[in-house]
Motif scaffolding. Structure first.
Motif, PDB file in Angstrom:
ATOM      1  N   TRP A   1       0.831  -1.214   0.000  1.00 39.34           N
ATOM      2  CA  TRP A   1       0.000   0.000   0.000  1.00 39.34           C
ATOM      3  C   TRP A   1       0.858   1.253   0.000  1.00 39.34           C
ATOM      4  CZ3 TRP A   1      -0.471   3.465   4.306  1.00 39.34           C
ATOM      5  CH2 TRP A   1      -1.377   4.509   4.083  1.00 39.34           C
ATOM      6  N   SER A   2       1.850   1.324   0.897  1.00 36.86           N
ATOM      7  CA  SER A   2       2.682   2.518   0.968  1.00 36.86           C
ATOM      8  C   SER A   2       3.507   2.687  -0.300  1.00 36.86           C
ATOM      9  CB  SER A   2       3.591   2.476   2.199  1.00 36.86           C
ATOM     10  OG  SER A   2       4.428   1.343   2.184  1.00 36.86           O
ATOM     11  N   ASP A   3       3.962   1.582  -0.881  1.00 30.96           N
ATOM     12  CA  ASP A   3       4.727   1.662  -2.129  1.00 30.96           C
ATOM     13  C   ASP A   3       3.846   2.138  -3.279  1.00 30.96           C
ATOM     14  OD1 ASP A   3       6.949   0.750  -0.794  1.00 30.96           O
ATOM     15  OD2 ASP A   3       6.802  -1.313  -1.535  1.00 30.96           O
ATOM     16  N   SER A   4       2.631   1.618  -3.354  1.00 29.07           N
ATOM     17  CA  SER A   4       1.740   1.976  -4.462  1.00 29.07           C
ATOM     18  C   SER A   4       1.296   3.429  -4.388  1.00 29.07           C
ATOM     19  CB  SER A   4       0.514   1.060  -4.470  1.00 29.07           C
ATOM     20  OG  SER A   4      -0.320   1.306  -3.345  1.00 29.07           O
ATOM     21  N   ARG A   5       1.244   3.973  -3.170  1.00 25.74           N
ATOM     22  CA  ARG A   5       0.841   5.376  -3.013  1.00 25.74           C
ATOM     23  C   ARG A   5       2.031   6.324  -3.091  1.00 25.74           C
ATOM     24  NH1 ARG A   5      -3.082   2.566  -3.266  1.00 25.74           N
ATOM     25  NH2 ARG A   5      -5.107   2.940  -2.286  1.00 25.74           N
ATOM     26  N   GLU A   6       3.223   5.747  -3.270  1.00 31.75           N
ATOM     27  CA  GLU A   6       4.449   6.544  -3.362  1.00 31.75           C
ATOM     28  C   GLU A   6       4.593   7.459  -2.151  1.00 31.75           C
ATOM     29  OE1 GLU A   6       4.406   8.525  -7.114  1.00 31.75           O
ATOM     30  OE2 GLU A   6       4.484   6.678  -8.263  1.00 31.75           O
ATOM     31  N   LEU A   7       4.372   6.883  -0.973  1.00 28.18           N
ATOM     32  CA  LEU A   7       4.528   7.609   0.279  1.00 28.18           C
ATOM     33  C   LEU A   7       5.946   7.375   0.788  1.00 28.18           C
ATOM     34  CD1 LEU A   7       1.107   6.549   1.815  1.00 28.18           C
ATOM     35  CD2 LEU A   7       1.677   8.792   0.892  1.00 28.18           C
ATOM     36  N   PRO A   8       6.805   8.384   0.711  1.00 31.63           N
ATOM     37  CA  PRO A   8       8.226   8.171   1.004  1.00 31.63           C
ATOM     38  C   PRO A   8       8.489   7.889   2.483  1.00 31.63           C
ATOM     39  CG  PRO A   8       7.767  10.514   0.710  1.00 31.63           C
ATOM     40  CD  PRO A   8       6.508   9.781   0.349  1.00 31.63           C
ATOM     41  N   GLY A   9       9.388   6.941   2.727  1.00 30.40           N
ATOM     42  CA  GLY A   9       9.849   6.680   4.084  1.00 30.40           C
ATOM     43  C   GLY A   9       8.809   6.096   5.010  1.00 30.40           C
ATOM     44  N   ILE A  10       7.773   5.456   4.472  1.00 37.59           N
ATOM     45  CA  ILE A  10       6.713   4.913   5.313  1.00 37.59           C
ATOM     46  C   ILE A  10       6.982   3.439   5.578  1.00 37.59           C
ATOM     47  CG2 ILE A  10       4.232   4.589   5.573  1.00 37.59           C
ATOM     48  CD1 ILE A  10       5.265   7.526   5.430  1.00 37.59           C
ATOM     49  N   THR A  11       7.229   3.102   6.819  1.00 30.38           N
ATOM     50  CA  THR A  11       7.439   1.709   7.186  1.00 30.38           C
ATOM     51  C   THR A  11       6.095   1.016   7.366  1.00 30.38           C
ATOM     52  OG1 THR A  11       7.408   2.182   9.562  1.00 30.38           O
ATOM     53  CG2 THR A  11       9.538   2.359   8.429  1.00 30.38           C
ATOM     54  N   PRO A  12       6.051  -0.297   7.288  1.00 29.08           N
ATOM     55  CA  PRO A  12       4.795  -1.007   7.559  1.00 29.08           C
ATOM     56  C   PRO A  12       4.237  -0.675   8.940  1.00 29.08           C
ATOM     57  CG  PRO A  12       6.331  -2.482   6.484  1.00 29.08           C
ATOM     58  CD  PRO A  12       7.102  -1.225   6.790  1.00 29.08           C
ATOM     59  N   ARG A  13       5.107  -0.489   9.926  1.00 31.86           N
ATOM     60  CA  ARG A  13       4.647  -0.159  11.275  1.00 31.86           C
ATOM     61  C   ARG A  13       3.893   1.165  11.289  1.00 31.86           C
ATOM     62  NH1 ARG A  13       6.311  -2.179  16.082  1.00 31.86           N
ATOM     63  NH2 ARG A  13       8.010  -3.259  15.025  1.00 31.86           N
ATOM     64  N   LEU A  14       4.453   2.181  10.620  1.00 36.03           N
ATOM     65  CA  LEU A  14       3.792   3.482  10.553  1.00 36.03           C
ATOM     66  C   LEU A  14       2.527   3.404   9.705  1.00 36.03           C
ATOM     67  CD1 LEU A  14       3.617   6.499  11.094  1.00 36.03           C
ATOM     68  CD2 LEU A  14       5.311   6.870   9.268  1.00 36.03           C
ATOM     69  N   ALA A  15       2.580   2.653   8.625  1.00 39.18           N
ATOM     70  CA  ALA A  15       1.397   2.501   7.776  1.00 39.18           C
ATOM     71  C   ALA A  15       0.250   1.874   8.549  1.00 39.18           C
ATOM     72  CB  ALA A  15       1.744   1.653   6.549  1.00 39.18           C
ATOM     73  N   LEU A  16       0.558   0.859   9.351  1.00 37.67           N
ATOM     74  CA  LEU A  16      -0.484   0.212  10.153  1.00 37.67           C
ATOM     75  C   LEU A  16      -1.108   1.191  11.123  1.00 37.67           C
ATOM     76  CD1 LEU A  16      -2.033  -2.298  11.087  1.00 37.67           C
ATOM     77  CD2 LEU A  16      -0.125  -2.801  12.634  1.00 37.67           C
ATOM     78  N   ARG A  17      -0.273   1.986  11.760  1.00 35.15           N
ATOM     79  CA  ARG A  17      -0.824   2.933  12.723  1.00 35.15           C
ATOM     80  C   ARG A  17      -1.672   3.989  12.031  1.00 35.15           C
ATOM     81  NH1 ARG A  17       1.977   6.085  17.848  1.00 35.15           N
ATOM     82  NH2 ARG A  17      -0.006   6.389  18.910  1.00 35.15           N
ATOM     83  N   ALA A  18      -1.252   4.428  10.855  1.00 35.03           N
ATOM     84  CA  ALA A  18      -2.034   5.420  10.117  1.00 35.03           C
ATOM     85  C   ALA A  18      -3.395   4.858   9.725  1.00 35.03           C
ATOM     86  CB  ALA A  18      -1.263   5.861   8.877  1.00 35.03           C
ATOM     87  N   VAL A  19      -3.418   3.628   9.220  1.00 30.44           N
ATOM     88  CA  VAL A  19      -4.685   3.028   8.784  1.00 30.44           C
ATOM     89  C   VAL A  19      -5.628   2.823   9.970  1.00 30.44           C
ATOM     90  CG1 VAL A  19      -5.726   0.961   7.799  1.00 30.44           C
ATOM     91  CG2 VAL A  19      -3.701   1.948   6.741  1.00 30.44           C
ATOM     92  N   THR A  20      -5.101   2.327  11.090  1.00 30.91           N
ATOM     93  CA  THR A  20      -5.972   2.086  12.242  1.00 30.91           C
ATOM     94  C   THR A  20      -6.436   3.402  12.867  1.00 30.91           C
ATOM     95  OG1 THR A  20      -4.017   1.816  13.669  1.00 30.91           O
ATOM     96  CG2 THR A  20      -5.007  -0.177  12.758  1.00 30.91           C
ATOM     97  N   THR A  21      -5.564   4.404  12.890  1.00 28.23           N
ATOM     98  CA  THR A  21      -5.963   5.712  13.430  1.00 28.23           C
ATOM     99  C   THR A  21      -7.052   6.329  12.568  1.00 28.23           C
ATOM    100  OG1 THR A  21      -3.780   6.112  14.398  1.00 28.23           O
ATOM    101  CG2 THR A  21      -5.164   8.034  13.994  1.00 28.23           C
ATOM    102  N   TRP A  22      -6.835   6.325  11.251  1.00 31.64           N
ATOM    103  CA  TRP A  22      -7.855   6.876  10.356  1.00 31.64           C
ATOM    104  C   TRP A  22      -9.168   6.119  10.518  1.00 31.64           C
ATOM    105  CZ3 TRP A  22     -10.174   4.139   6.317  1.00 31.64           C
ATOM    106  CH2 TRP A  22     -11.120   4.882   5.584  1.00 31.64           C
ATOM    107  N   SER A  23      -9.101   4.801  10.616  1.00 30.24           N
ATOM    108  CA  SER A  23     -10.315   3.994  10.727  1.00 30.24           C
ATOM    109  C   SER A  23     -11.116   4.373  11.969  1.00 30.24           C
ATOM    110  CB  SER A  23      -9.968   2.503  10.778  1.00 30.24           C
ATOM    111  OG  SER A  23      -9.310   2.090   9.611  1.00 30.24           O
ATOM    112  N   ARG A  24     -10.421   4.590  13.068  1.00 30.11           N
ATOM    113  CA  ARG A  24     -11.115   4.909  14.316  1.00 30.11           C
ATOM    114  C   ARG A  24     -11.698   6.319  14.286  1.00 30.11           C
ATOM    115  NH1 ARG A  24      -6.846   2.290  18.600  1.00 30.11           N
ATOM    116  NH2 ARG A  24      -8.259   3.145  20.188  1.00 30.11           N
ATOM    117  N   LEU A  25     -10.960   7.274  13.746  1.00 29.84           N
ATOM    118  CA  LEU A  25     -11.493   8.632  13.640  1.00 29.84           C
ATOM    119  C   LEU A  25     -12.659   8.678  12.656  1.00 29.84           C
ATOM    120  CD1 LEU A  25      -8.226  10.796  13.590  1.00 29.84           C
ATOM    121  CD2 LEU A  25      -9.714  10.280  15.534  1.00 29.84           C
ATOM    122  N   HIS A  26     -12.534   7.933  11.558  1.00 30.19           N
ATOM    123  CA  HIS A  26     -13.617   7.900  10.578  1.00 30.19           C
ATOM    124  C   HIS A  26     -14.889   7.305  11.181  1.00 30.19           C
ATOM    125  CE1 HIS A  26     -15.978   7.124   7.025  1.00 30.19           C
ATOM    126  NE2 HIS A  26     -15.932   5.822   7.254  1.00 30.19           N
TER     127      HIS A  26
END
Length: 239
Positions: free
Chosen positions: A171-196
């Motif tokens: 996901w992070s590679d396909s979105r061309e999000l620089p320097g995003i580790t899987p750990r950070l990506a997971l936290r971003a997705v779960t945080t967004w999901s909860r706020l949404h």
């Protein structure tokens, strides 16, 4: 002045075209506010603006084309609101930046509920909400969240056993999000999901029917997010 671009016939046509497109989008947003995406009608907009339906197709090829314009505009405005509501890194502690981000998220969703629904609910049957243009438009707001979460996400072994690791990396590679580790990506997705989830419940008046203050619920959820960051591994969060 006479040879400026705006003074040329082509410049005047571009200004007129931009004006008409803006008026069409304003009328479309009123339709969305009153009846949701299913109420969007080129013919109704044309009638409101006092022109023929076919005339408007010179400015938007189809209803889906108009809808895509509205979605991309909303993604941009959402991201601008998130960035404006989040203090720059270094001005406040990272935890306070997340609290400010969450407040800005909730504020835009509740102020622009019809546009918020347009972003995160399937607008119309058959409409491609995952088109490349829309995916690209969504990155701006996600980047704000990633920047907020980066200082709050502990470094760790990225070779953890979490089954989402490969998907998060893809996901992070396909979105061309620089320097995003899987750990950070997971936290971003779960945080967004909860706020949404909270924002969606609030704009549909679910908390009001329960007699609950949504602002206090948001604050409690952000506290919970700060207390239990998402991890890739199965072990205890680092202390």
């Amino acid at each position: 002045m006479a040879d400026s671009d705006e003074a040329t016939e082509g410049g005047i046509r571009r200004r007129f075209r931009s004006q008409i497109r803006g008026e069409v989008k304003e009328a479309a947003l009123r339709q969305l506010s009153e009846g949701g995406p299913q109420a969007l009608s080129i013919n109704a907009i044309a009638k409101e603006l006092g022109v023929s339906g076919p005339a408007l197709y010179r400015y938007f090829a189809s209803r889906d084309d108009l809808l895509t314009e509205l979605v991309t505009d909303a993604y941009h405005d959402f991201a601008v609101a998130l960035e404006a509501g989040t203090p720059p890194a270094g001005d406040v502690p990272p935890a306070d930046r997340l609290r400010a981000f969450a407040a800005a998220y909730r504020r835009w969703a509740t102020t622009e509920p019809h546009r918020y629904r347009l972003l995160f609910a399937a607008p119309l049957p058959g409409y491609d909400a995952q088109s490349e243009r829309l995916v690209n438009a969504s990155r701006e707001g996600m980047q704000v969240l990633l920047d907020v979460l980066a200082p709050l996400t502990p470094a760790g072994d990225e070779d953890g056993v979490h089954p989402l690791r490969g998907q998060l990396q893809q996901w992070s590679d396909s979105r061309e999000l620089p320097g995003i580790t899987p750990r950070l990506a997971l936290r971003a997705v779960t945080t967004w999901s909860r706020l949404h989830g909270l924002a969606s419940l609030e704009i549909e008046s679910n908390f009001a029917s329960m007699g609950l203050d949504p602002e206090l619920i948001f604050e409690a959820e952000v506290d919970a997010l700060l207390d239990s960051p998402a991890q890739l591994g199965r072990g205890e969060p680092p202390r």
